[in-house]
Design an enzyme around this catalytic site. Structure first.
Site, short mmCIF file in Angstrom:
data_model
loop_
_atom_site.label_atom_id
_atom_site.label_comp_id
_atom_site.label_asym_id
_atom_site.label_seq_id
_atom_site.Cartn_x
_atom_site.Cartn_y
_atom_site.Cartn_z
N HIS A 99 106.28 -49.82 -3.67
CA HIS A 99 106.83 -48.61 -4.30
C HIS A 99 108.19 -48.93 -4.85
CE1 HIS A 99 107.55 -48.71 0.03
NE2 HIS A 99 108.74 -48.15 -0.23
N HIS A 101 111.68 -47.46 -5.85
CA HIS A 101 112.56 -46.30 -5.69
C HIS A 101 113.35 -46.11 -6.98
CE1 HIS A 101 112.60 -46.06 -1.11
NE2 HIS A 101 112.18 -47.30 -1.27
P1 5GP Z 1 110.79 -48.24 2.11
O1 5GP Z 1 111.80 -48.35 3.22
O2 5GP Z 1 109.42 -48.69 2.54
O3 5GP Z 1 111.25 -48.93 0.85
O4 5GP Z 1 110.73 -46.72 1.72
C1 5GP Z 1 109.74 -45.86 2.13
C2 5GP Z 1 110.13 -44.51 1.56
O5 5GP Z 1 109.01 -43.66 1.65
C3 5GP Z 1 111.28 -43.83 2.31
O6 5GP Z 1 112.33 -43.54 1.39
C4 5GP Z 1 110.64 -42.58 2.90
O7 5GP Z 1 111.51 -41.47 2.89
C5 5GP Z 1 109.44 -42.37 1.99
N1 5GP Z 1 108.33 -41.74 2.66
C6 5GP Z 1 107.79 -42.10 3.87
N2 5GP Z 1 106.76 -41.31 4.18
C7 5GP Z 1 106.63 -40.44 3.14
C8 5GP Z 1 105.72 -39.35 2.89
O8 5GP Z 1 104.82 -39.04 3.68
N3 5GP Z 1 105.90 -38.67 1.72
C9 5GP Z 1 106.88 -38.98 0.83
N4 5GP Z 1 106.97 -38.24 -0.28
N5 5GP Z 1 107.74 -39.99 1.04
C10 5GP Z 1 107.62 -40.71 2.19
#
Ligand code: 5GP
Ligand code: ZN
Length: 104
Positions: A99, A101
């Site tokens: 993903h 951001h």
């Molecule tokens: P990572 O640390 O993997 O780069 O970021 C994961 C992101 O996914 C985090 O910013 C977190 O807030 C978001 N996230 C985790 N679970 C969910 C969810 O169920 N729905 C949404 N919309 N975002 C999520």
């Protein structure tokens, strides 16, 4: 039942605030935003991390990110934005579906 959280979101098995969708990507608001408009863009085809995206999926993802970033910047009237991709636990990746951001 899909085990991947973001596949479930992309398949609308789990609700999300979708801001854009096309054949290749799904974009939705982060549930725990760093700031207003914090958006995640994912490829529709599952890939665990940036290195696992296939060459046929990569261009569509990047085009989608550019489109969504432009729209989110306009919508929030931000002067700039950051694109961040965390890869693997050591770099803070918590969800194993790649993903991008978009953070304003
Ligand atoms: P990572 O640390 O993997 O780069 O970021 C994961 C992101 O996914 C985090 O910013 C977190 O807030 C978001 N996230 C985790 N679970 C969910 C969810 O169920 N729905 C949404 N919309 N975002 C999520
Ligand atoms: Zn997935």
């Amino acid at each position: 039942m899909d085990k991947c959280l973001f596949c479930r979101i992309r398949n609308r098995k789990i609700p999300s605030l979708c801001v854009y969708e096309d054949k290749m990507v799904y974009a939705f608001l982060d549930i725990n935003p760093v700031n207003e408009g914090h958006t995640l863009v994912i490829p529709k085809v599952h890939a665990a991390d940036f290195l696992s995206i296939t060459p046929s999926e990569l261009p569509g993802l990047i085009w989608g990110v550019q489109k969504v970033a432009a729209a989110v910047q306009k919508g929030t009237r931000a002067d700039g934005f950051n694109l961040i991709v965390n890869n693997f636990r050591a770099a803070g990746q918590l969800v194993d579906h790649v993903h991008i951001h978009i953070i304003l």
